[in-house]
Motif scaffolding. Structure first.
Motif, PDB file in Angstrom:
ATOM      1  N   PRO A  57       3.043  -3.895   4.930  1.00 56.78           N
ATOM      2  CA  PRO A  57       2.335  -4.584   3.529  1.00 56.78           C
ATOM      3  C   PRO A  57       1.848  -3.731   3.185  1.00 56.78           C
ATOM      4  CG  PRO A  57       2.682  -5.246   5.688  1.00 56.78           C
ATOM      5  CD  PRO A  57       3.461  -4.399   6.012  1.00 56.78           C
ATOM      6  N   PHE A  58       1.133  -2.323   3.038  1.00 56.35           N
ATOM      7  CA  PHE A  58       0.226  -1.366   2.565  1.00 56.35           C
ATOM      8  C   PHE A  58       1.114  -0.535   1.728  1.00 56.35           C
ATOM      9  CE2 PHE A  58      -2.651  -2.718   5.960  1.00 56.35           C
ATOM     10  CZ  PHE A  58      -3.773  -3.034   4.952  1.00 56.35           C
ATOM     11  N   VAL A  59       2.299  -0.344   2.263  1.00 57.02           N
ATOM     12  CA  VAL A  59       3.486   0.526   1.964  1.00 57.02           C
ATOM     13  C   VAL A  59       3.763  -0.938   0.482  1.00 57.02           C
ATOM     14  CG1 VAL A  59       5.452   1.767   1.603  1.00 57.02           C
ATOM     15  CG2 VAL A  59       3.685   1.533   3.837  1.00 57.02           C
ATOM     16  N   ILE A  60       4.405  -1.694   0.874  1.00 57.44           N
ATOM     17  CA  ILE A  60       4.999  -2.840  -0.358  1.00 57.44           C
ATOM     18  C   ILE A  60       3.567  -2.431  -1.694  1.00 57.44           C
ATOM     19  CG2 ILE A  60       5.589  -4.653  -0.919  1.00 57.44           C
ATOM     20  CD1 ILE A  60       7.595  -3.018   0.298  1.00 57.44           C
ATOM     21  N   LEU A  61       3.055  -3.036  -0.654  1.00 61.08           N
ATOM     22  CA  LEU A  61       1.832  -2.954  -1.687  1.00 61.08           C
ATOM     23  C   LEU A  61       1.588  -1.705  -3.023  1.00 61.08           C
ATOM     24  CD1 LEU A  61      -0.910  -5.533   0.001  1.00 61.08           C
ATOM     25  CD2 LEU A  61       0.227  -5.893  -1.911  1.00 61.08           C
ATOM     26  N   PHE A  62       1.298  -0.607  -2.338  1.00 58.17           N
ATOM     27  CA  PHE A  62       1.288   0.692  -3.199  1.00 58.17           C
ATOM     28  C   PHE A  62       1.776   0.819  -4.327  1.00 58.17           C
ATOM     29  CE2 PHE A  62       1.608   4.867  -3.203  1.00 58.17           C
ATOM     30  CZ  PHE A  62       0.388   5.572  -4.138  1.00 58.17           C
ATOM     31  N   ILE A  63       3.503   0.187  -4.025  1.00 56.15           N
ATOM     32  CA  ILE A  63       5.057   0.804  -4.771  1.00 56.15           C
ATOM     33  C   ILE A  63       4.674  -0.323  -5.635  1.00 56.15           C
ATOM     34  CG2 ILE A  63       7.107   0.400  -4.861  1.00 56.15           C
ATOM     35  CD1 ILE A  63       7.425   1.012  -1.960  1.00 56.15           C
ATOM     36  N   LEU A  64       3.914  -2.000  -5.880  1.00 52.73           N
ATOM     37  CA  LEU A  64       4.067  -2.702  -6.396  1.00 52.73           C
ATOM     38  C   LEU A  64       2.476  -1.869  -7.548  1.00 52.73           C
ATOM     39  CD1 LEU A  64       4.714  -5.727  -4.911  1.00 52.73           C
ATOM     40  CD2 LEU A  64       5.890  -5.143  -6.057  1.00 52.73           C
ATOM     41  N   LEU A  65       1.655  -1.613  -7.206  1.00 52.70           N
ATOM     42  CA  LEU A  65       0.696  -1.399  -7.858  1.00 52.70           C
ATOM     43  C   LEU A  65       1.094   0.069  -9.081  1.00 52.70           C
ATOM     44  CD1 LEU A  65      -2.427  -0.603  -8.092  1.00 52.70           C
ATOM     45  CD2 LEU A  65      -2.265   1.166  -5.924  1.00 52.70           C
TER      46      LEU A  65
ATOM     47  N   LEU B  80       0.980  -0.651 -12.322  1.00 51.27           N
ATOM     48  CA  LEU B  80       0.257   0.013 -13.471  1.00 51.27           C
ATOM     49  C   LEU B  80       0.845   0.970 -14.725  1.00 51.27           C
ATOM     50  CD1 LEU B  80      -2.834   1.768 -11.019  1.00 51.27           C
ATOM     51  CD2 LEU B  80      -2.606  -0.102 -12.684  1.00 51.27           C
ATOM     52  N   THR B  81       2.052   1.084 -14.389  1.00 47.77           N
ATOM     53  CA  THR B  81       2.853   1.803 -15.536  1.00 47.77           C
ATOM     54  C   THR B  81       3.734   0.530 -16.536  1.00 47.77           C
ATOM     55  OG1 THR B  81       4.680   1.896 -13.633  1.00 47.77           O
ATOM     56  CG2 THR B  81       3.809   3.877 -13.743  1.00 47.77           C
ATOM     57  N   LEU B  82       3.653  -0.692 -16.442  1.00 44.11           N
ATOM     58  CA  LEU B  82       4.242  -1.200 -17.555  1.00 44.11           C
ATOM     59  C   LEU B  82       3.749  -0.919 -18.329  1.00 44.11           C
ATOM     60  CD1 LEU B  82       4.619  -3.966 -14.957  1.00 44.11           C
ATOM     61  CD2 LEU B  82       6.224  -3.322 -16.106  1.00 44.11           C
ATOM     62  N   PRO B  83       3.910  -2.033 -19.630  1.00 48.33           N
ATOM     63  CA  PRO B  83       2.865  -1.796 -20.834  1.00 48.33           C
ATOM     64  C   PRO B  83       2.512  -2.618 -20.562  1.00 48.33           C
ATOM     65  CG  PRO B  83       5.274  -1.708 -20.977  1.00 48.33           C
ATOM     66  CD  PRO B  83       5.297  -1.782 -19.928  1.00 48.33           C
TER      67      PRO B  83
ATOM     68  N   PRO C  39     -10.101   0.480   3.537  1.00 49.72           N
ATOM     69  CA  PRO C  39     -10.158  -0.687   1.826  1.00 49.72           C
ATOM     70  C   PRO C  39      -9.460  -0.999   2.193  1.00 49.72           C
ATOM     71  CG  PRO C  39      -9.808   2.282   1.359  1.00 49.72           C
ATOM     72  CD  PRO C  39      -9.815   1.984   2.918  1.00 49.72           C
ATOM     73  N   THR C  40      -9.121  -2.781   2.078  1.00 46.92           N
ATOM     74  CA  THR C  40      -8.192  -3.669   2.020  1.00 46.92           C
ATOM     75  C   THR C  40      -7.272  -3.887   1.297  1.00 46.92           C
ATOM     76  OG1 THR C  40     -10.299  -5.417   0.899  1.00 46.92           O
ATOM     77  CG2 THR C  40     -10.888  -5.087   3.360  1.00 46.92           C
ATOM     78  N   SER C  41      -6.484  -4.887   1.022  1.00 51.29           N
ATOM     79  CA  SER C  41      -5.752  -5.141   0.074  1.00 51.29           C
ATOM     80  C   SER C  41      -5.828  -5.964  -0.714  1.00 51.29           C
ATOM     81  CB  SER C  41      -4.001  -5.786   0.407  1.00 51.29           C
ATOM     82  OG  SER C  41      -4.572  -7.299   1.029  1.00 51.29           O
ATOM     83  N   GLN C  42      -7.361  -6.691  -0.509  1.00 49.90           N
ATOM     84  CA  GLN C  42      -7.624  -7.333  -1.888  1.00 49.90           C
ATOM     85  C   GLN C  42      -8.128  -6.399  -3.255  1.00 49.90           C
ATOM     86  OE1 GLN C  42     -11.349  -8.424  -0.646  1.00 49.90           O
ATOM     87  NE2 GLN C  42     -10.926 -10.225   1.374  1.00 49.90           N
ATOM     88  N   THR C  43      -8.004  -5.123  -3.391  1.00 46.23           N
ATOM     89  CA  THR C  43      -8.098  -4.453  -5.028  1.00 46.23           C
ATOM     90  C   THR C  43      -7.073  -4.611  -5.074  1.00 46.23           C
ATOM     91  OG1 THR C  43     -10.251  -3.241  -3.898  1.00 46.23           O
ATOM     92  CG2 THR C  43      -9.061  -3.086  -6.211  1.00 46.23           C
ATOM     93  N   THR C  44      -5.721  -3.856  -3.991  1.00 45.37           N
ATOM     94  CA  THR C  44      -4.345  -3.800  -4.765  1.00 45.37           C
ATOM     95  C   THR C  44      -3.932  -4.509  -5.597  1.00 45.37           C
ATOM     96  OG1 THR C  44      -4.722  -1.734  -3.085  1.00 45.37           O
ATOM     97  CG2 THR C  44      -2.306  -2.521  -3.794  1.00 45.37           C
ATOM     98  N   VAL C  45      -3.979  -5.961  -4.423  1.00 46.07           N
ATOM     99  CA  VAL C  45      -3.563  -7.436  -4.256  1.00 46.07           C
ATOM    100  C   VAL C  45      -4.072  -7.359  -5.997  1.00 46.07           C
ATOM    101  CG1 VAL C  45      -3.192  -9.586  -4.143  1.00 46.07           C
ATOM    102  CG2 VAL C  45      -2.721  -7.689  -2.239  1.00 46.07           C
ATOM    103  N   LYS C  46      -4.942  -7.966  -5.377  1.00 46.59           N
ATOM    104  CA  LYS C  46      -5.619  -8.433  -7.560  1.00 46.59           C
ATOM    105  C   LYS C  46      -4.923  -7.621  -8.190  1.00 46.59           C
ATOM    106  CE  LYS C  46      -9.951  -6.447  -7.914  1.00 46.59           C
ATOM    107  NZ  LYS C  46     -11.245  -6.803  -8.029  1.00 46.59           N
ATOM    108  N   ILE C  47      -4.917  -6.006  -8.259  1.00 51.03           N
ATOM    109  CA  ILE C  47      -4.337  -5.237  -9.870  1.00 51.03           C
ATOM    110  C   ILE C  47      -2.862  -5.565  -9.888  1.00 51.03           C
ATOM    111  CG2 ILE C  47      -3.607  -3.299 -10.476  1.00 51.03           C
ATOM    112  CD1 ILE C  47      -6.097  -2.071  -9.050  1.00 51.03           C
ATOM    113  N   THR C  48      -2.583  -5.424  -8.583  1.00 49.60           N
ATOM    114  CA  THR C  48      -0.755  -5.334  -9.245  1.00 49.60           C
ATOM    115  C   THR C  48      -0.524  -7.053  -9.303  1.00 49.60           C
ATOM    116  OG1 THR C  48      -0.323  -6.113  -6.346  1.00 49.60           O
ATOM    117  CG2 THR C  48      -0.262  -4.012  -7.154  1.00 49.60           C
ATOM    118  N   ASN C  49      -1.074  -7.999  -8.577  1.00 50.15           N
ATOM    119  CA  ASN C  49      -0.039  -9.198  -8.988  1.00 50.15           C
ATOM    120  C   ASN C  49      -1.062  -9.883 -10.146  1.00 50.15           C
ATOM    121  OD1 ASN C  49       0.752  -9.454  -6.302  1.00 50.15           O
ATOM    122  ND2 ASN C  49      -0.514 -10.833  -5.526  1.00 50.15           N
ATOM    123  N   LEU C  50      -1.945  -9.319 -10.990  1.00 53.42           N
ATOM    124  CA  LEU C  50      -2.400 -10.256 -12.192  1.00 53.42           C
ATOM    125  C   LEU C  50      -2.555  -9.459 -13.229  1.00 53.42           C
ATOM    126  CD1 LEU C  50      -5.045 -12.498 -10.320  1.00 53.42           C
ATOM    127  CD2 LEU C  50      -2.813 -13.011 -11.006  1.00 53.42           C
TER     128      LEU C  50
END
Length: 321
Positions: free
Chosen positions: A225-233, A237-240, A305-316
């Motif tokens: 899951p951390f690998v997937i979340l990092f990819i989504l991050l 971050l590269t989206l307009p 570092p938990t996935s909370q910060t990563t997820v809130k950036i990638t999901n929202l």
């Protein structure tokens, strides 16, 4: 418990397995789904103030207490109450609650299996409005240099008051097969049932040998899951407009700290994040070596570092449609 019973129960092979099991238990659906929503609703970055305060005042002490109880007693969440037989009923309540929760948690795990099968279709079924489940309210999106947006020409030339994306209709009409009302129960979806059976088989394969098989599986279930979340991050971050979304999401609204509901949500989220009171921490720690330094393990969990910060950036932070 005597020495023979303790040895027959089994132990974690090493401290890494024990630490990974705790990480996998703490970083779950409560973080991935609920935390980003609460942070957005309760003041963005300002929500971290009550959350971190509740984490250190409530979450970590409770986590340490249950870890110490499980490690000292080397028993599960029922027999651990031998220290106070009056509360033994709480152990049975934990089992009953987990039996109920495991049914819908496993159903949630069923949906990724369904999505995986649909992902091999070309074109992807959630990319167009040409499928049998789509309605007249479905409007396809277009992608250009400015990002993803509604096809304005189609929208202007229609009299629609409701606009639904292909992905929205795919999830609600094909995956969930949601009915028109609560009175219409519907029938059993054979494909969903098959995926649910597969999900339960996977669960059984993970736990069939007890602590030995679980100790091997967690190397994948925790790291993947951390690998997937990092990819989504990276993708997010590269989206307009992604950084505008970051700013909009984490910008603190300090006035929210005066709202008692924000503090209540922060305290409640601790139980979703770390999971105290569910018996999992006691069970995980009961397989530790009796002389294991559980205080050091909790320190690692706190600093990780938990996935909370990563997820809130990638999901929202995807540009809004």
């Amino acid at each position: 418990m005597d020495e023979n019973e303790s040895s027959s129960r089994g132990k974690w092979k090493n401290k890494t397995e024990a630490l990974l099991s705790c990480i996998g238990y703490a970083v779950g659906f409560g973080n991935v789904w609920r935390f980003p929503y609460l942070a957005y609703k309760n003041g963005g970055g300002a929500f971290l103030v009550p959350y971190l305060l509740m984490l250190f005042l409530c979450g970590i002490p409770l986590f340490f207490m249950e870890s110490a109880l499980g490690q000292f007693s080397s028993t599960g969440c029922i027999t651990v109450f031998k220290i106070c037989p009056l509360f033994k009923g709480a152990g049975y309540a934990i089992i009953i609650v987990n039996m109920i929760a495991s049914t819908y948690f496993n159903l949630i795990s069923t949906y990724p299996i369904m999505f995986l099968t649909y992902a091999f279709n070309d074109p992807l079924p959630w990319s167009s409005c040409d499928n049998y489940w789509n309605t007249k309210d479905c409007i396809k999106l277009k992608v250009d240099g400015a990002g993803t947006q509604v096809n304005d020409s189609i929208y202007r030339n229609s009299s629609r008051t409701v606009v639904k994306t292909p992905a929205d209709e795919f999830f609600h009409l094909e995956i969930l097969k949601i009915s028109s009302s609560i009175e219409e129960i519907g029938s059993v979806d054979s494909f969903l049932l098959l995926c649910n059976i597969i999900s339960w088989i996977i669960v059984y394969l993970c736990i069939m040998r007890g602590i030995q098989s679980v100790g091997k599986v967690i190397y994948f279930t925790v790291s993947f899951p951390f690998v997937i979340l990092f990819i989504l991050l990276i993708r997010g971050l590269t989206l307009p407009g992604a950084w505008d979304g970051v700013y909009f999401y984490i910008w603190p609204e300090w006035k929210q700290l005066g709202n008692l509901k924000v503090w209540a949500d922060a305290a409640l989220q601790i139980f979703f994040s770390l999971g105290p009171g569910w018996g999992g921490i006691v069970n995980i720690s009961s397989y530790n070596d009796f002389k294991n330094n559980c205080k050091l393990m909790i320190l690692h969990l706190t600093l990780l570092p938990t996935s909370q910060t990563t997820v809130k950036i990638t999901n929202l932070l995807y540009p809004s449609i």
